[in-house]
Design a protein around this motif. Structure first.
Motif, PDB file in Angstrom:
ATOM      1  N   GLY A  72       0.808  -1.213   0.000  1.00  0.00           N
ATOM      2  CA  GLY A  72       0.000   0.000   0.000  1.00  0.00           C
ATOM      3  C   GLY A  72       0.840   1.262   0.000  1.00  0.00           C
ATOM      4  O   GLY A  72       0.522   2.235  -0.704  1.00  0.00           O
ATOM      5  N   PHE A  91      -9.537   7.337  -0.105  1.00  0.00           N
ATOM      6  CA  PHE A  91      -9.598   5.962  -0.617  1.00  0.00           C
ATOM      7  C   PHE A  91      -9.090   4.971   0.424  1.00  0.00           C
ATOM      8  O   PHE A  91      -9.697   3.913   0.649  1.00  0.00           O
ATOM      9  CB  PHE A  91      -8.774   5.867  -1.901  1.00  0.00           C
ATOM     10  N   ASN A  92      -7.987   5.300   1.063  1.00  0.00           N
ATOM     11  CA  ASN A  92      -7.377   4.347   1.987  1.00  0.00           C
ATOM     12  C   ASN A  92      -8.111   4.269   3.322  1.00  0.00           C
ATOM     13  O   ASN A  92      -8.055   3.222   3.987  1.00  0.00           O
ATOM     14  CB  ASN A  92      -5.906   4.698   2.188  1.00  0.00           C
ATOM     15  N   TRP A  95     -10.650   1.708   2.482  1.00  0.00           N
ATOM     16  CA  TRP A  95     -10.038   0.384   2.272  1.00  0.00           C
ATOM     17  C   TRP A  95      -9.743  -0.313   3.598  1.00  0.00           C
ATOM     18  O   TRP A  95     -10.128  -1.462   3.804  1.00  0.00           O
ATOM     19  CB  TRP A  95      -8.770   0.547   1.439  1.00  0.00           C
ATOM     20  N   GLY A  99     -11.477  -3.592   5.425  1.00  0.00           N
ATOM     21  CA  GLY A  99     -10.604  -4.729   5.708  1.00  0.00           C
ATOM     22  C   GLY A  99     -10.679  -5.185   7.154  1.00  0.00           C
ATOM     23  O   GLY A  99     -10.711  -6.391   7.439  1.00  0.00           O
ATOM     24  N   LEU A 118      -4.607  -7.712   3.170  1.00  0.00           N
ATOM     25  CA  LEU A 118      -5.411  -6.752   2.406  1.00  0.00           C
ATOM     26  C   LEU A 118      -5.684  -5.482   3.216  1.00  0.00           C
ATOM     27  O   LEU A 118      -5.638  -4.371   2.678  1.00  0.00           O
ATOM     28  CB  LEU A 118      -6.723  -7.405   1.976  1.00  0.00           C
ATOM     29  N   THR A 119      -5.956  -5.633   4.498  1.00  0.00           N
ATOM     30  CA  THR A 119      -6.167  -4.465   5.351  1.00  0.00           C
ATOM     31  C   THR A 119      -4.917  -3.593   5.387  1.00  0.00           C
ATOM     32  O   THR A 119      -4.990  -2.358   5.358  1.00  0.00           O
ATOM     33  CB  THR A 119      -6.533  -4.896   6.779  1.00  0.00           C
ATOM     34  N   GLY A 122      -4.460  -0.655   2.768  1.00  0.00           N
ATOM     35  CA  GLY A 122      -5.059   0.646   3.073  1.00  0.00           C
ATOM     36  C   GLY A 122      -4.271   1.412   4.110  1.00  0.00           C
ATOM     37  O   GLY A 122      -4.112   2.644   4.020  1.00  0.00           O
TER      38      GLY A 122
END
Length: 448
Positions: A72, A91-92, A95, A99, A118-119, A122
């Motif tokens: 990220g 966006f983050n 995200w 997550g 995935l978390t 962000g």
């Protein structure tokens, strides 16, 4: 006007909003980091939660989130200097909140590890963007302090995770603690949409002068501060933006050293936050007692980091960062001596200042080291490459503990790494300022 001071009430108000929103967002980086350490004893002891978990596997799970953070951060560096600070922040926030919510629903170790990774994407994007955002709004005389406030969100999130784990873990379980990490989606995001503007400096560096002028007037950014960037005509916007600028002769060597500093800082930060409760529990402290060391570690980082940031604004960050790494070395060695509890807690607090607090200072150092066209990429490199250290920290801790290595040996190893960080810091040489870009008539017309 002097860009080192407040120029208007609007300037002060805009900066305070940006610093507050960025700091709250970064709190959840620290929360995500430490909440895993707080629930780790439960996951190790109860296979019914996610499955049978060994120390080595637990260390790997701690590192998966950091792989995501690295991805990220580097993605934010690749795109943040092109799409803007505000878009990346919003966006983050979405995200990592989503997550965290999905991680709370994980049913096995595989899905838990994937969702942690995935978390982290962000979270990495937020860490890489927040410093650049603050550096482009704050007065120069307060930039290290405000960056320290923002990145103190990491240890503040650690304190929050420790306190909530001690108070609520028996009532809401580890899943409830992860659900708390999803709250920014409905609390922070709406405020950020309303109160977080785009950086006028970034807009000007991209040739969007009218937008830069309008937002600069609204936020109170000093006219002379904007003029340095608004003198660049659209056709003369620097060709080398983002990571390409970092590879130039001017920045290549300092960039590598800054990355190594962040590598060391994050190795120490993540290694200690992941394994300190388990180490202290193995040394005879009960569950809540071992978590209290985590609280002291992160509390010391907040207080010590903010005090050090004041010195950094007055004397420059380089010597302060090197001194802080040396403090970490001393404190970590002291943890091997079997000290009385009050002195042991004091040593843990100093260790927090020298490890987590030092990383806070490094982000401020890097945010102010690069010009606007390379700032996002510079912070992203620091956060992204540094996360390799964060990946190594929990994994090494897990391997050492799984192999039966004593806590004293682990602390000596961490102390040696901190000393290496001090050496890297002292080798950084600040590049000379690039010659000013000539003022072109088209640029002047665009600012009138």
């Amino acid at each position: 006007m002097d860009s080192s001071t407040w120029t208007s009430p609007e300037h002060r108000r805009s900066v305070l909003w940006i610093v507050t929103l960025a700091a709250v967002a970064i709190v959840f980086d620290g929360y995500d980091l430490v909440v895993y350490g707080t629930v780790l004893p439960t996951l190790l002891e109860d296979p019914g939660q996610l499955g049978s978990l060994t120390p080595a596997t637990a260390g790997a799970l701690g590192s998966y989130a950091l792989v995501g953070v690295m991805i990220g951060a580097l993605a934010a560096g690749a795109f943040g200097d092109r799409v803007g600070r505000r878009r990346m922040m919003l966006f983050n926030i979405v995200w990592f909140s989503v997550g965290m919510a999905f991680t709370a629903l994980a049913t096995d170790l595989v899905s838990f590890g994937i969702l942690r990774c995935l978390t982290g994407i962000g979270i990495g994007g937020l860490v890489a963007t927040a410093g650049a955002m603050v550096a482009e709004f704050a007065p120069t005389s307060k930039r290290n302090l405000f960056n320290a406030i923002v990145y103190s969100g990491v240890p503040a999130g650690g304190v929050l995770a420790s306190v909530l784990a001690m108070l609520l873990a028996d009532h809401i379980g580890w899943r409830g603690l992860f659900w708390i990490g999803a709250l920014p989606l409905v609390t922070l995001l709406p405020l950020a949409v309303l109160k977080m503007p785009e950086s006028p400096q970034w807009l000007a560096a991209r040739g969007r002068y009218e937008e830069a002028r309008r937002i600069g007037a609204h936020t109170g950014i000093p006219v002379d501060l904007r003029a340095r960037h608004l003198c660049i005509a659209p056709e003369s916007v620097p060709a080398k933006l983002g990571f390409a600028a970092l590879a130039t002769r001017r920045f290549a060597v300092p960039t590598m050293l800054l990355g190594m500093m962040s590598f060391v800082g994050l190795l120490l930060t993540y290694g200690l936050n992941t394994w300190l409760p388990q180490i202290m529990k193995a040394n005879g402290f009960d569950a809540k007692g071992s978590l209290s060391f985590l609280l002291v570690l992160n509390g010391g980082a907040i207080v010590g980091g903010l005090i050090a940031a004041r010195f950094a604004d007055r004397r420059g960050p380089q010597q302060v960062v090197a001194t802080s790494f040396c403090l970490a070395t001393f404190a970590l060695v002291c943890l091997t001596f079997g000290l009385p509890l009050p002195i042991l807690l004091a040593a843990v607090a100093v260790a927090g200042t020298g490890t987590i607090g030092t990383q806070v200072l490094i982000y401020g150092f890097v945010s102010n080291f690069y010009p606007t066209e390379a700032r996002g990429a510079g912070v992203a490199w620091c956060a992204g490459f540094g996360r390799l250290g964060g990946i190594v920290g929990p994994a090494v801790g897990g391997l050492l503990i799984g192999a039966g290595i004593s806590s004293g040996t682990a602390f000596y190893l961490f102390a040696g790494i901190a000393l290496a960080g001090a050496a890297a810091t002292l080798l950084v040489v600040t590049p000379r300022e690039a010659p000013p870009t000539p003022v072109l008539p088209t640029a002047l017309a665009a600012t009138e």
